[in-house]
Design a protein around this motif. Structure first.
Motif, PDB file in Angstrom:
ATOM      1  N   ASN A  31      -7.796   0.505   7.436  1.00 55.03           N
ATOM      2  CA  ASN A  31      -7.563  -0.533   7.017  1.00 55.03           C
ATOM      3  C   ASN A  31      -7.971  -1.861   7.676  1.00 55.03           C
TER       4      ASN A  31
ATOM      5  N   HIS B 100      -5.899   6.271   8.275  1.00 62.47           N
ATOM      6  CA  HIS B 100      -5.089   4.755   7.146  1.00 62.47           C
ATOM      7  C   HIS B 100      -5.605   3.404   7.894  1.00 62.47           C
TER       8      HIS B 100
ATOM      9  N   VAL C   7      -1.119  -8.323   3.056  1.00 68.58           N
ATOM     10  CA  VAL C   7      -1.056  -6.458   2.775  1.00 68.58           C
ATOM     11  C   VAL C   7       0.189  -6.311   3.301  1.00 68.58           C
TER      12      VAL C   7
ATOM     13  N   LEU D  61       0.372  -0.660  -0.245  1.00 68.68           N
ATOM     14  CA  LEU D  61      -0.184   0.485  -0.253  1.00 68.68           C
ATOM     15  C   LEU D  61       1.114   1.485   0.099  1.00 68.68           C
TER      16      LEU D  61
ATOM     17  N   SER E 143      -7.529   1.387  -0.325  1.00 70.51           N
ATOM     18  CA  SER E 143      -7.055   0.082  -0.488  1.00 70.51           C
ATOM     19  C   SER E 143      -8.241  -0.393  -0.190  1.00 70.51           C
ATOM     20  N   GLU E 144      -9.180   0.532  -0.249  1.00 71.83           N
ATOM     21  CA  GLU E 144     -10.727  -0.422  -0.456  1.00 71.83           C
ATOM     22  C   GLU E 144     -11.171  -1.077  -2.000  1.00 71.83           C
TER      23      GLU E 144
ATOM     24  N   VAL F 254      -0.887  -0.483  -5.092  1.00 69.86           N
ATOM     25  CA  VAL F 254      -1.450   0.854  -4.617  1.00 69.86           C
ATOM     26  C   VAL F 254      -1.244   1.833  -4.581  1.00 69.86           C
TER      27      VAL F 254
ATOM     28  N   ALA G   6       0.337  -2.024   5.684  1.00 72.07           N
ATOM     29  CA  ALA G   6      -1.024  -0.949   5.452  1.00 72.07           C
ATOM     30  C   ALA G   6      -1.613  -0.915   7.617  1.00 72.07           C
TER      31      ALA G   6
END
Length: 157
Positions: A105, A101, A91, A8, A74-75, A24, A94
């Motif tokens: 997450n 955030h 992940v 992320l 993230s979603e 991401v 996160a």
């Protein structure tokens, strides 16, 4: 089990398996800098430079979403990967960084469309996952010092 890793943010990370990678936003930059192939790229890319974005566009198919939206990057990534049939998602990035955030997450683990997917939020000291109703046994070689169980639903007294 169809497994994928997701980065992320552009942070140091330790790969724990040989699954493919999705990036991401600035996580794409982290993967490319580590010479890790990027299978999927997600986000509005508001946390990278214009030069970074030009580099990404040379080697990746990007579907850039607007910065003003009703979901997080993230979603967007996790829902898309779930739709693509991934049943296990590790992940990285996160946890830590911005608290809003991080909290979002963690809450994503209980998202209606994600709660039956094996999603783990990982960093150097934490492994966070949603455990649905059932019985769980830690393996003998479990190497974490602490185990905590925190409900993500309202507690009634």
């Amino acid at each position: 089990m169809k497994h994928i890793n997701v980065l992320l943010r552009n942070i140091p990370f330790t790969v724990q398996n040989d699954a493919p990678w999705a990036g991401v936003d600035a996580g794409v930059k982290g993967l490319l800098e580590a010479d890790i192939p990027v299978l999927k790229a997600y986000g509005d890319f508001d946390s990278v430079t214009e030069d970074d974005l030009k580099l990404f566009k040379q080697s990746l198919a990007l579907d850039i979403v607007p910065s003003a939206k009703n979901f997080t990057d993230s979603e967007l990534a996790l829902l898309s990967l779930a739709e693509l049939g991934y049943t296990a998602i590790d992940v990285y990035g996160a946890l830590g960084g911005r608290k809003d955030h991080e909290l979002m997450n963690i809450q994503l683990l209980a998202h209606e469309e994600l709660r039956n997917i094996d999603i783990r939020l990982l960093n150097e000291t934490n492994e966070i996952m949603l455990l649905t109703e059932g019985e769980y046994i830690l393996p003998r070689d479990y190497d974490k010092k602490y185990v905590s169980f925190i409900p993500l639903t309202m507690i009634h007294s």
